[in-house]
Design an enzyme around this catalytic site. Structure first.
Site: not given
Length: 683
Positions: A310, A312-313, A391, A394, A396, A601-602, A612
């Site tokens: 949801d 990236g697409e 989405a 759904y 969120y 630096d992480i 579900h």
């Protein structure tokens, strides 16, 4: 274009800036007759080292000027060629222009709406509806979904899950259809229609269920709504305790910046907390929901293509709702608009996209001294920064919480409607789904979220430690374990990216700490840090080798740690739409070679979520189900940082006694009436 002089370097692009960027790009392509769309235009965040110096988190001179840049993605039609363009808003010039072949950017909402209109006019789609007894195409709807992975190469594809309605605002998920159109987005045409085969059924096609399963009050009827709910009013007569300057927020001892973009939606930046001695201590540089995957369990065509990413697409920013005062947020509310771009390169403003308010969250601490019966308690309050995305079926709710004791929490509230499919009258969805209404199947699935946490706990150099609490190896009767009750934490500080791939372990109460090994606590003699607690850590259930698993390897571990890289923002890869499983983009690509993550630096990547197995009670609309994580200061302060919170009482909270019987008809009250406070005085 003249930029305001007070702009924060991490502020989202304004509508004027988006229009300015698209104008610069259009001028560059003026002589090019190729048809194209603007897929996205967003802030290209300045280099981290410049931001750290700008805010004084590192030594060295403050930069005189930070170049304000935008990153734009264009798609040529019908070829599908992709353009990545960096534009300097400061100088009104193009910094770089690169073309990409064989990749697919995020689907734009307008592409999806466009696709639905084309599909519903396609003769093959109309014919399939006729076969199911549906003549009125105005009552047919297509939920456009990413196709997942498809064997067809070089095309930007989309699938549609089909439904009908019995009235314009009917619940369509009570009437699912049994076929799925496949659509070429760039050529704007249907290229195939897939009809789901019946399993263990005497029917070739199902009869579409027509019984309504409503949840809107106007369909339920006023006479059927509860009448015994009394109002609850949330008021702050003296106003809120936070101050907002643009996108920067001060609340209690917290300071932070709110960002927003088309892909991640809400981004929290530059988080700090003022210690009791007045020292401002940095905590987190950048926190965002970087990806999620929703794999479905049904292994049969065409349902085995359902594995939504949801973030990236589709883009959480693009899917963000406009919020309603008193409905989505209650109390004294401050709203911020969200700004994205449309496919023509114009600004797309989402009014009231971000809700900011305070909430009472019960007790922060309390103790009663049983010897003198003196009690002291303080109530907890939190700052809430949230947005809600839809989405398809759904919804969120995505919530960032900041508490008075230095705790940070992130919570997902999953609600909306189950994604449903139709069954023949004699068909059973087991073992991959639940019948939530006659002939209506809700398929089993997971929601797995990947959080990108870029820490700066007392500075930009941090490490991550894994803590397992285990019983002592010493046998019962040993002098150091005489009665066998000994147990202790075992701490492992990750040295490299190979070590820093870990899964949750309930048997050892495993948790993680983000620590600063250069800052030692004066009492514990151990590094200061934050404890990461996450109770919602289901394993990813699609098997290694499956398409879903190989596209979403990031969800195979609970925790990953990587060295900071400005280009590594999305754990499934920047171009995760229709990504090839063989490419293993994102985290598996970045960790292919072992890299040091100790005292660096992480970035910490956390996977959490829900498995579900739908219930009948989740239909026709799903009650909220929550998951998330919490970061609590762990040997970071010298004491409970909330001990300076004033005690509350019934006067400050406007609390009152409730009658023991309806309307107090017998004149009975509960509690005492001596007016004393349990919060600060003996009684």
């Amino acid at each position: 274009m003249t930029l305001p002089t007070t702009i924060h370097p991490l502020d989202p692009l304004s509508p004027e800036e988006i229009r300015h960027v698209s104008e610069i790009i259009r001028k560059q392509r003026a002589a090019d007759e190729t048809t194209y769309i603007f897929n996205s235009i967003a802030l290209r965040e300045p280099p981290k080292e410049q931001i750290l110096a700008h805010f004084g988190w590192t030594d060295g001179p403050k930069p005189v000027q930070i170049d304000r840049q935008a990153f734009a993605v264009l798609i040529d039609r019908p070829s599908g060629l992709v353009h990545e363009i960096i534009v300097s808003i400061t100088t009104a010039s193009i910094v770089s222009w690169e073309t990409k072949e064989g990749v697919q950017p995020t689907l734009h909402v307008q592409e999806m709406l466009e696709a639905e209109q084309v599909m519903l006019k396609d003769e093959r789609v109309i014919e399939e509806c006729r076969k199911l007894g549906i003549e009125d195409m105005s009552m047919v709807f297509a939920d456009t979904w990413g196709v997942g992975w498809h064997k067809t190469k070089g095309k930007r594809l989309m699938q549609a899950l089909m439904y009908m309605r019995t009235s314009p605002d009917d619940n369509q998920y009570a009437h699912p259809l049994d076929f799925t159109p496949l659509y070429d987005v760039n050529e704007q045409k249907v290229i195939d229609v897939l009809v789901a085969k019946r399993r263990n059924s005497k029917f070739e096609r199902p009869v579409i269920p027509r019984a309504d399963r409503q949840f809107l009050p106007e369909h339920l009827g006023e006479e059927n709504l509860r009448k015994d709910i009394k109002p609850i009013e949330i008021t702050q007569p003296q106003g809120v305790s936070f101050q907002i300057r643009g996108h920067e927020i001060d609340w209690q001892k917290w300071n932070l910046h709110v960002g927003f973009n088309y892909r991640e939606g809400l981004v929290i930046n530059n988080v700090s907390y003022k210690d009791m001695d007045g020292t401002v201590r940095p905590m987190f540089y950048r926190v965002s929901l970087a990806e999620m995957v929703v794999p479905y369990a049904n292994p049969y065509e065409p349902y085995n293509h359902k594995m939504a990413f949801d973030v990236g697409e589709y883009g959480l920013g693009n899917l963000t709702n406009s919020l309603e005062l008193g409905c989505d947020c209650v109390g004294s509310i401050f709203y911020m608009d969200g700004v994205c771009s449309d496919i023509k390169g114009d600004a797309w403003v989402i009014p009231n996209a971000i809700c900011i308010h305070e909430e009472d969250t019960g007790l922060l601490f309390k103790h009663t001294d049983f010897r003198n019966n003196k009690a002291h308690s303080a109530r907890s309050r939190r700052l809430v920064i949230s947005h809600i995305v839809t989405a398809a079926n759904y919804d969120y709710g995505l919530y960032y919480y900041f508490y008075q004791d230095g705790t940070f929490q992130y919570e997902v509230k999953a609600t909306g409607e189950l994604n449903t499919h139709v069954l023949a009258e004699d068909e059973d969805p087991a073992p991959y789904g639940t019948i939530v209404a006659p002939q209506v199947d809700a398929q089993h699935h997971q929601h797995l979220f990947s959080m990108r946490i870029d820490p700066m706990v007392d500075g930009p150099t941090n490490s991550v430690a894994q803590v397992d609490v285990v019983a002592s190896d010493l046998p019962v009767g040993h002098p150091d374990n005489a009665v066998g009750n000994a147990f202790s934490p075992v701490t492992t500080i990750y040295a490299d990216t190979d070590e820093a791939r870990a899964r949750a372990n309930g048997e050892t109460s495993r948790y993680w700490k983000i620590i600063n090994e250069t800052r030692i606590h004066p009492y514990t003699k151990e590094p200061v840090g934050f404890k990461l607690m996450c109770p919602n850590t289901p394993p990813m259930l699609p098997k290694p080798g499956s398409i879903a698993y190989e596209r979403a390897v990031f969800a195979s571990n609970t925790v990953w740690v990587t060295p900071y890289d400005a280009e590594q923002l999305f754990p499934g890869g920047f171009y995760c739409y229709q990504s090839d499983p063989a490419d293993r983009l994102g985290l598996p690509e970045w960790t292919r070679e072992k890299k040091d993550v100790k005292n660096k630096d992480i970035v910490l990547w956390l996977t959490f979520g829900l498995t579900h197995i739908p219930r009948v009670e989740d239909f026709p609309i799903m009650p909220v189900e929550t998951c998330g994580f919490m970061l609590k200061p762990c040997n970071f302060f010298l004491a409970n940082p909330g001990i300076d919170i004033p005690a509350s009482d019934r006067h400050s909270s406007k609390s009152a006694y409730a009658p023991a019987v309806a309307n107090g008809e017998y004149g009975i009250t509960n509690g005492t009436t001596n007016g004393s406070s349990c919060c600060s005085k003996g009684h």
